[in-house]
Design an enzyme around this catalytic site. Structure first.
Site, PDB file in Angstrom:
ATOM      1  N   SER A  15       0.813  -1.225   0.000  1.00 53.64           N
ATOM      2  CA  SER A  15       0.000   0.000   0.000  1.00 53.64           C
ATOM      3  C   SER A  15       0.844   1.271   0.000  1.00 53.64           C
ATOM      4  CB  SER A  15      -0.922   0.024   1.218  1.00 53.64           C
ATOM      5  OG  SER A  15      -1.629   1.255   1.239  1.00 53.64           O
ATOM      6  N   LYS A  16       0.434   2.212  -0.834  1.00 48.07           N
ATOM      7  CA  LYS A  16       1.123   3.507  -0.908  1.00 48.07           C
ATOM      8  C   LYS A  16       0.443   4.528   0.021  1.00 48.07           C
ATOM      9  CE  LYS A  16       3.957   3.044  -4.643  1.00 48.07           C
ATOM     10  NZ  LYS A  16       4.717   1.916  -4.124  1.00 48.07           N
ATOM     11  N   SER A  17      -0.660   4.131   0.659  1.00 43.84           N
ATOM     12  CA  SER A  17      -1.426   5.112   1.442  1.00 43.84           C
ATOM     13  C   SER A  17      -0.625   5.751   2.578  1.00 43.84           C
ATOM     14  CB  SER A  17      -2.707   4.471   1.976  1.00 43.84           C
ATOM     15  OG  SER A  17      -3.566   4.180   0.897  1.00 43.84           O
ATOM     16  N   LYS A  66     -13.765  -3.714   1.630  1.00 47.19           N
ATOM     17  CA  LYS A  66     -14.634  -2.551   1.402  1.00 47.19           C
ATOM     18  C   LYS A  66     -16.107  -2.854   1.709  1.00 47.19           C
ATOM     19  CE  LYS A  66     -11.591  -0.382  -1.970  1.00 47.19           C
ATOM     20  NZ  LYS A  66     -11.423   0.202  -3.299  1.00 47.19           N
ATOM     21  N   ALA A 131     -14.943  -1.488  -8.709  1.00 42.63           N
ATOM     22  CA  ALA A 131     -14.422  -0.195  -9.176  1.00 42.63           C
ATOM     23  C   ALA A 131     -15.390   0.442 -10.179  1.00 42.63           C
ATOM     24  CB  ALA A 131     -13.041  -0.376  -9.805  1.00 42.63           C
ATOM     25  N   ARG A 152     -17.754  -9.368 -19.147  1.00 47.61           N
ATOM     26  CA  ARG A 152     -17.305 -10.692 -19.565  1.00 47.61           C
ATOM     27  C   ARG A 152     -18.358 -11.718 -19.173  1.00 47.61           C
ATOM     28  NH1 ARG A 152     -11.809 -13.253 -17.076  1.00 47.61           N
ATOM     29  NH2 ARG A 152     -12.975 -12.973 -15.130  1.00 47.61           N
ATOM     30  N   THR A 153     -18.775 -11.665 -17.918  1.00 43.91           N
ATOM     31  CA  THR A 153     -19.767 -12.627 -17.432  1.00 43.91           C
ATOM     32  C   THR A 153     -21.116 -11.929 -17.342  1.00 43.91           C
ATOM     33  OG1 THR A 153     -17.994 -13.530 -16.067  1.00 43.91           O
ATOM     34  CG2 THR A 153     -20.228 -14.299 -15.592  1.00 43.91           C
ATOM     35  N   LYS A 156     -24.090  -9.290 -13.875  1.00 43.40           N
ATOM     36  CA  LYS A 156     -23.908  -8.121 -13.008  1.00 43.40           C
ATOM     37  C   LYS A 156     -24.380  -6.835 -13.666  1.00 43.40           C
ATOM     38  CE  LYS A 156     -20.037  -9.376 -10.167  1.00 43.40           C
ATOM     39  NZ  LYS A 156     -18.610  -9.161 -10.286  1.00 43.40           N
ATOM     40  N   TYR A 216      -2.413   0.521 -10.870  1.00 45.08           N
ATOM     41  CA  TYR A 216      -1.332   1.513 -10.846  1.00 45.08           C
ATOM     42  C   TYR A 216      -0.031   0.873 -10.367  1.00 45.08           C
ATOM     43  CZ  TYR A 216      -2.614   1.397  -5.949  1.00 45.08           C
ATOM     44  OH  TYR A 216      -2.902   0.959  -4.688  1.00 45.08           O
TER      45      TYR A 216
HETATM   46  P1  NDP Z   1     -13.392  -6.749  -8.943  1.00 47.32           P
HETATM   47  O1  NDP Z   1     -12.781  -8.048  -8.579  1.00 47.32           O
HETATM   48  O2  NDP Z   1     -14.537  -6.230  -8.145  1.00 47.32           O
HETATM   49  O3  NDP Z   1     -13.912  -6.820 -10.463  1.00 47.32           O
HETATM   50  C1  NDP Z   1     -13.090  -7.320 -11.461  1.00 47.32           C
HETATM   51  C2  NDP Z   1     -13.780  -7.234 -12.809  1.00 47.32           C
HETATM   52  O4  NDP Z   1     -12.802  -7.537 -13.790  1.00 47.32           O
HETATM   53  C3  NDP Z   1     -14.934  -8.216 -13.007  1.00 47.32           C
HETATM   54  O5  NDP Z   1     -15.944  -7.592 -13.754  1.00 47.32           O
HETATM   55  C4  NDP Z   1     -14.275  -9.341 -13.818  1.00 47.32           C
HETATM   56  O6  NDP Z   1     -15.164  -9.998 -14.666  1.00 47.32           O
HETATM   57  C5  NDP Z   1     -13.325  -8.519 -14.680  1.00 47.32           C
HETATM   58  N1  NDP Z   1     -12.210  -9.281 -15.236  1.00 47.32           N
HETATM   59  C6  NDP Z   1     -11.182  -9.869 -14.591  1.00 47.32           C
HETATM   60  N2  NDP Z   1     -10.309 -10.411 -15.445  1.00 47.32           N
HETATM   61  C7  NDP Z   1     -10.792 -10.161 -16.693  1.00 47.32           C
HETATM   62  C8  NDP Z   1     -10.342 -10.464 -18.000  1.00 47.32           C
HETATM   63  N3  NDP Z   1      -9.209 -11.141 -18.196  1.00 47.32           N
HETATM   64  N4  NDP Z   1     -11.075 -10.042 -19.045  1.00 47.32           N
HETATM   65  C9  NDP Z   1     -12.228  -9.352 -18.841  1.00 47.32           C
HETATM   66  N5  NDP Z   1     -12.720  -9.037 -17.631  1.00 47.32           N
HETATM   67  C10 NDP Z   1     -12.010  -9.434 -16.561  1.00 47.32           C
HETATM   68  O7  NDP Z   1     -12.178  -5.720  -8.977  1.00 47.32           O
HETATM   69  P2  NDP Z   1     -12.242  -4.142  -8.647  1.00 47.32           P
HETATM   70  O8  NDP Z   1     -13.386  -3.577  -9.395  1.00 47.32           O
HETATM   71  O9  NDP Z   1     -12.142  -3.926  -7.189  1.00 47.32           O
HETATM   72  O10 NDP Z   1     -10.837  -3.625  -9.256  1.00 47.32           O
HETATM   73  C11 NDP Z   1     -10.662  -3.476 -10.641  1.00 47.32           C
HETATM   74  C12 NDP Z   1      -9.353  -2.744 -10.917  1.00 47.32           C
HETATM   75  O11 NDP Z   1      -9.401  -1.420 -10.413  1.00 47.32           O
HETATM   76  C13 NDP Z   1      -8.113  -3.397 -10.291  1.00 47.32           C
HETATM   77  O12 NDP Z   1      -7.039  -3.333 -11.206  1.00 47.32           O
HETATM   78  C14 NDP Z   1      -7.838  -2.507  -9.090  1.00 47.32           C
HETATM   79  O13 NDP Z   1      -6.459  -2.513  -8.727  1.00 47.32           O
HETATM   80  C15 NDP Z   1      -8.242  -1.148  -9.663  1.00 47.32           C
HETATM   81  N6  NDP Z   1      -8.550  -0.151  -8.623  1.00 47.32           N
HETATM   82  C16 NDP Z   1      -7.780   0.971  -8.583  1.00 47.32           C
HETATM   83  C17 NDP Z   1      -8.015   1.946  -7.646  1.00 47.32           C
HETATM   84  C18 NDP Z   1      -7.157   3.173  -7.639  1.00 47.32           C
HETATM   85  O14 NDP Z   1      -7.227   3.940  -6.670  1.00 47.32           O
HETATM   86  N7  NDP Z   1      -6.385   3.431  -8.691  1.00 47.32           N
HETATM   87  C19 NDP Z   1      -9.089   1.813  -6.643  1.00 47.32           C
HETATM   88  C20 NDP Z   1      -9.881   0.596  -6.813  1.00 47.32           C
HETATM   89  C21 NDP Z   1      -9.594  -0.351  -7.752  1.00 47.32           C
HETATM   90  P3  NDP Z   1     -16.013 -11.272 -14.211  1.00 47.32           P
HETATM   91  O15 NDP Z   1     -17.185 -10.725 -13.460  1.00 47.32           O
HETATM   92  O16 NDP Z   1     -16.357 -11.903 -15.496  1.00 47.32           O
HETATM   93  O17 NDP Z   1     -15.100 -12.105 -13.347  1.00 47.32           O
END
Ligand code: NDP
Length: 272
Positions: A15-17, A66, A131, A152-153, A156, A216
């Site tokens: 964590s960078k926080s 969260k 996110a 993808r799925t 939701k 990031y």
């Molecule tokens: P979740 O686990 O809640 O959701 C992940 C999503 O990604 C799902 O919809 C999943 O689809 C999809 N997914 C995963 N792999 C693939 C793939 N290969 N191809 C297509 N779809 C895919 O994750 P979050 O929403 O919490 O986080 C998402 C991103 O946002 C992460 O990289 C996280 O680090 C980043 N983030 C950054 C923040 C910041 O401050 N910069 C803050 C919060 C998040 P399925 O439903 O089909 O599994």
């Protein structure tokens, strides 16, 4: 008296926080300490209760807590309700006020730091996870011409649609059905974390598009590489989003908003 704040997650060592909040405090002359807590899985509430007894004033929450923080909060702001998740808790006596600053942090980074006005633009958000859920409200509030969420799925997207029944700009598509080109393409999937790119096609990036990976600190991610290969010049990662949501939390706790530019520059990992 030095006041105590923290981030909780599992794992948390990355964590960078702490660096961000201590950096803000130093610049603003604020007397606070900020630590990282590795929360034991399944014991969020007990862990937070124990730290509150030691004087914890505020807490940032990251994966996988969260939703636990959402349940823990005694009241929540509208962004937290919309996101179904809390990434910031503020403690005052018995109350634990929950907020979610991820979406507003993303929108501020896109508009204030990157100078990209969302109003009237075609925006593509990849993924239907937490996110995306947090980002949709702040993005829609800025008036895009169209905001497509790629999934993808199946399943939701119906939940997300139900959160914004009035949003005419909002639509949903499976990756294979994405026909159009978008001015802003946001990778809100977790594909980056497993070293993959989501299956978006080069034709989905409009000329002059901005490609934004919410992940990031990973340099040129597979998604950003794909965007570059599609001819996209403006490629960024989510470091600005991270710093902006931290600034929102800092303001909530300390009543003063830190400057973010220097901190973003300090922790940016070059996209190579
Ligand atoms: P979740 O686990 O809640 O959701 C992940 C999503 O990604 C799902 O919809 C999943 O689809 C999809 N997914 C995963 N792999 C693939 C793939 N290969 N191809 C297509 N779809 C895919 O994750 P979050 O929403 O919490 O986080 C998402 C991103 O946002 C992460 O990289 C996280 O680090 C980043 N983030 C950054 C923040 C910041 O401050 N910069 C803050 C919060 C998040 P399925 O439903 O089909 O599994």
């Amino acid at each position: 008296m030095t006041e105590l704040y923290a981030v909780i997650g599992n794992p948390i060592s990355h964590s960078k926080s702490p660096l961000i909040h201590k950096g803000f405090a130093e610049v603003l002359g604020q007397d606070l300490d900020y630590i990282a807590i590795e929360g034991p899985l399944g014991r969020f509430a007990e862990t937070v209760d124990a730290w509150r007894k030691k004087g914890l004033r505020g807490l940032n929450i990251t994966v996988p807590f969260k939703m636990d923080a959402f349940a823990y909060a005694t009241r929540r702001d509208s962004a937290a309700e919309e996101a179904g998740a809390v990434n910031c808790l503020t403690f005052e006596g018995d109350s634990a006020e929950g907020a979610n600053y991820d979406g507003i942090g993303l929108a501020r980074d896109i508009e204030a730091n990157l100078g990209f006005a969302v109003a009237g633009k075609n925006v593509l958000v990849l993924g239907t996870g937490g996110a995306t859920r947090g980002a949709l409200g702040p993005l829609l509030a800025r008036g895009p011409a169209r905001l497509t969420v790629a999934f993808r799925t199946p399943g939701k997207e119906a939940e997300l649609r139900a959160l914004f029944p009035e949003a005419k700009a909002l639509d949903f598509a499976a990756y294979a059905d994405l026909r159009d080109a978008y001015d802003l393409v946001l990778n809100a999937t977790s594909a980056t974390l497993s070293g993959e790119a989501p299956p978006v096609a080069p034709k989905n990036f409009a000329r002059g598009a901005l490609a934004y990976d919410l992940a990031y600190g990973k340099g040129l991610t597979p998604f950003l590489r794909l965007a570059r290969e599609a001819g996209v010049e403006k490629c960024v990662d989510g470091v600005g989003m991270l710093v902006e949501q931290a600034a929102e939390a800092f303001q909530k706790w300390r009543g003063v908003r830190p400057e973010t530019k220097a901190m973003i520059e300090r922790i940016t990992v070059p996209l190579v």
